[in-house]
Enzyme design. Structure first.
Site, PDB file in Angstrom:
ATOM      1  N   THR A 169       0.842  -1.195   0.000  1.00  0.00           N
ATOM      2  CA  THR A 169       0.000   0.000   0.000  1.00  0.00           C
ATOM      3  C   THR A 169       0.880   1.250   0.000  1.00  0.00           C
ATOM      4  OG1 THR A 169      -1.683  -1.179   1.226  1.00  0.00           O
ATOM      5  CG2 THR A 169      -1.698   1.216   1.458  1.00  0.00           C
ATOM      6  N   ARG A 178     -13.475  -8.240  -1.220  1.00  0.00           N
ATOM      7  CA  ARG A 178     -12.985  -7.823   0.092  1.00  0.00           C
ATOM      8  C   ARG A 178     -12.467  -6.389   0.028  1.00  0.00           C
ATOM      9  NH1 ARG A 178      -7.387  -6.149   1.572  1.00  0.00           N
ATOM     10  NH2 ARG A 178      -7.169  -6.541   3.791  1.00  0.00           N
ATOM     11  N   VAL A 179     -12.768  -5.619   1.051  1.00  0.00           N
ATOM     12  CA  VAL A 179     -12.231  -4.269   1.182  1.00  0.00           C
ATOM     13  C   VAL A 179     -11.420  -4.206   2.475  1.00  0.00           C
ATOM     14  CG1 VAL A 179     -12.847  -1.845   1.543  1.00  0.00           C
ATOM     15  CG2 VAL A 179     -14.071  -3.206  -0.164  1.00  0.00           C
ATOM     16  N   GLY A 180     -10.224  -3.666   2.380  1.00  0.00           N
ATOM     17  CA  GLY A 180      -9.355  -3.570   3.560  1.00  0.00           C
ATOM     18  C   GLY A 180      -9.454  -2.198   4.206  1.00  0.00           C
ATOM     19  N   ASP A 181      -8.391  -1.804   4.898  1.00  0.00           N
ATOM     20  CA  ASP A 181      -8.452  -0.561   5.664  1.00  0.00           C
ATOM     21  C   ASP A 181      -8.168   0.699   4.837  1.00  0.00           C
ATOM     22  OD1 ASP A 181      -5.764  -1.469   5.414  1.00  0.00           O
ATOM     23  OD2 ASP A 181      -5.159  -0.038   6.957  1.00  0.00           O
TER      24      ASP A 181
END
Lengths: 331, 331
Positions: free
Chosen positions: B196, B224-227
């Protein structure tokens, strides 16, 4: 002698893990959304119907807590009841998107294990909260979205419905009204964006949990996602502080990390639950002109249900027999 | 006399709003992800190429800050450089999903105005950070997702690319390797989930901003979605405390609201930036065995770049001429 001690320790261990022998008090708090809810807009017969549904949700969760079940089970059960009712903006009663569809969001968190699950933008899952729970229990992820979340739900036996299940005349009229106003004013009116449902609970074992489910904002576009499926904004639970579920103008609840902020204030500033929730709802958000409310329970079973709108569908029930169900601000 | 005073006051007002006359110091901090980055895995020529790209990103942001531009412009510019490089897991270099596609997430926040924008799960936007910025500036929403976010981007003139733009041999090999390991172990290995990118800045006017962009986790599934696109988890900025951009095992960064937590610790506990960031990265997360890091700058220009992995691509540049670019933990 040593054997007896081992047996005793094993027994003690079993007891400590078994809800049946749990000795603490329990508390369950629910909301069906904050918003423009005053006596003129809610006639008495509708008021009674709302109260009955809130009581039904409290009953469902309380049965679990009373039997020594977990706060996690209780908040899921309470939210499912509200999701199945067309009265609230979640599940069956979800509001319509700009395009005339329904996109549902939900999240759940366990304050004991610090695990969480959430889904956003699903169109065919009858009880989003139960799929959020499955994301938490059965996937390595926290947040699944759109078609992916639906595929996950299907693989794990969720109750899949035709999108037409979410059609509701009243909600559809709301959309038309909102679209008409948007044509006039150029922006989305926040008055109609309420109705999210949620539950927070403390169980006899001292574990906290929180759950939130919503259809989002009437006339939302571009697969907008609000605060409800965002851990830290719409939902938070942490055993040493509190469990929180929010309702209101989601964009602001995200930017001020409202649900997490209550927990952070308690842990870092050492303030009580009520002071923490009030400083957000009646302080930060009110000062900004942002509408909303939240429900919260702390590790000692204290309840807080602040809102800065004219009303919030809300209630709580406790092991000491106290039960409250309210709608208006002057209740 | 009165007229002269009015003219003077108008001039003073103009000066205070004009970047050109801004007098404070500036600071820009960037990261290109934390992870398994040690000297054996990064040969010297690649190390030099990474350093050059990090310097290029710092140059782009610093040019804006030096000219009195806003921290918001600076973090967007720095992130765009890293998005356009295949070296980082964002934009061009985004990792592959389980199905062999690419789904990009990004978010940005302005600590002065407390505005924010984010997109998640987009497949054809060259610079997700710039669309996140447009969500912030031009929409009433904070988070847009999937096809909706893409439609919004297109309507607002974003640079749309064919999804094949994101194909990268090295990343594709990473996916095959990850899938092979998942077959063996049954779970996603967190070692490859890093990369990232992010930037945080303080501008001459004392305004803070933060930006984060990512391709997510190799072999992620179910949308999926992360932070990274979650305000409060991957990104946060608040003028009275700090600006933060996170990188690491996203699910945990969501559950511990990492970016917001740094700001909350500073405001509620009164601790310094470094103490706040260390308590998370080297405390809470390390204790849980969770990999990651973050970059942060506070309102006084103090910089913090903690990580609990073997390395983190990182660097900062300041108005006093100090510039640092580092990769490994023992740098």
């Amino acid at each position: 002698m040593k054997k007896k001690l081992t047996v005793f320790l094993m027994f003690a261990w079993l007891v400590s893990f078994s809800g049946l022998f749990a000795q603490g008090n329990y508390t369950l708090v629910i909301h069906g959304g904050a918003g423009n809810v005053d006596r003129e807009r809610v006639p008495e017969d509708r008021e009674e119907a709302f109260n009955a549904k809130l009581n039904e949700a409290l009953d469902a969760g309380e049965a679990i807590l009373e039997a020594g079940g977990s706060s996690l089970e209780a908040v899921e059960a309470a939210v499912r009841i509200m999701e199945d009712s067309p009265k609230f903006n979640a599940g069956k009663g979800a509001v319509f998107t700009h395009e005339g569809g329904n996109e549902l969001d939900a999240s759940i968190m366990c304050g004991q294990q610090m695990t969480a699950g959430a889904i956003a933008g699903v169109t065919n899952i009858r009880n989003p909260i139960s799929t959020a729970r499955k994301v938490m229990d059965l996937s390595p992820h926290v947040l699944l979205t759109a078609r992916g979340a639906e595929a996950f739900a299907m693989e794990h036996g969720a109750d899949i419905v035709d999108p037409s299940y979410f059609f509701d005349e009243y909600r559809y009229d709301q959309l038309q009204e909102q679209l008409r106003r948007m044509d006039e004013t150029g922006y989305i009116d926040s008055a109609d964006m309420m109705g999210t449902v949620g539950a927070v609970a403390l169980d006899k074992n001292g574990n906290l949990a929180a759950a939130t489910s919503t259809g989002g904002m009437t006339a939302k576009r571009y697969n907008r996602v609000g605060d409800s499926p965002i851990i830290g904004a719409g939902t938070y639970a942490e055993n040493s502080s509190c469990a929180v579920s929010s309702t209101g103008h989601g964009e602001y609840f995200i930017k001020y990390a409202v649900a997490y902020d209550v927990s952070a204030q308690m842990r870092y500033k050492g303030v009580e639950l009520e002071e923490a929730t009030n400083s957000i709802i009646h302080g930060t958000l009110r000062d900004l002109g942002v509408n909303g409310g939240l429900i919260a329970v702390d590790k000692d079973g204290n309840v807080s249900m602040p809102f800065n709108t004219s009303g919030m569908f809300r209630g709580y029930t406790r092991s000491d027999g106290e039960r409250v169900v309210r709608i208006f601000g002057d209740d």
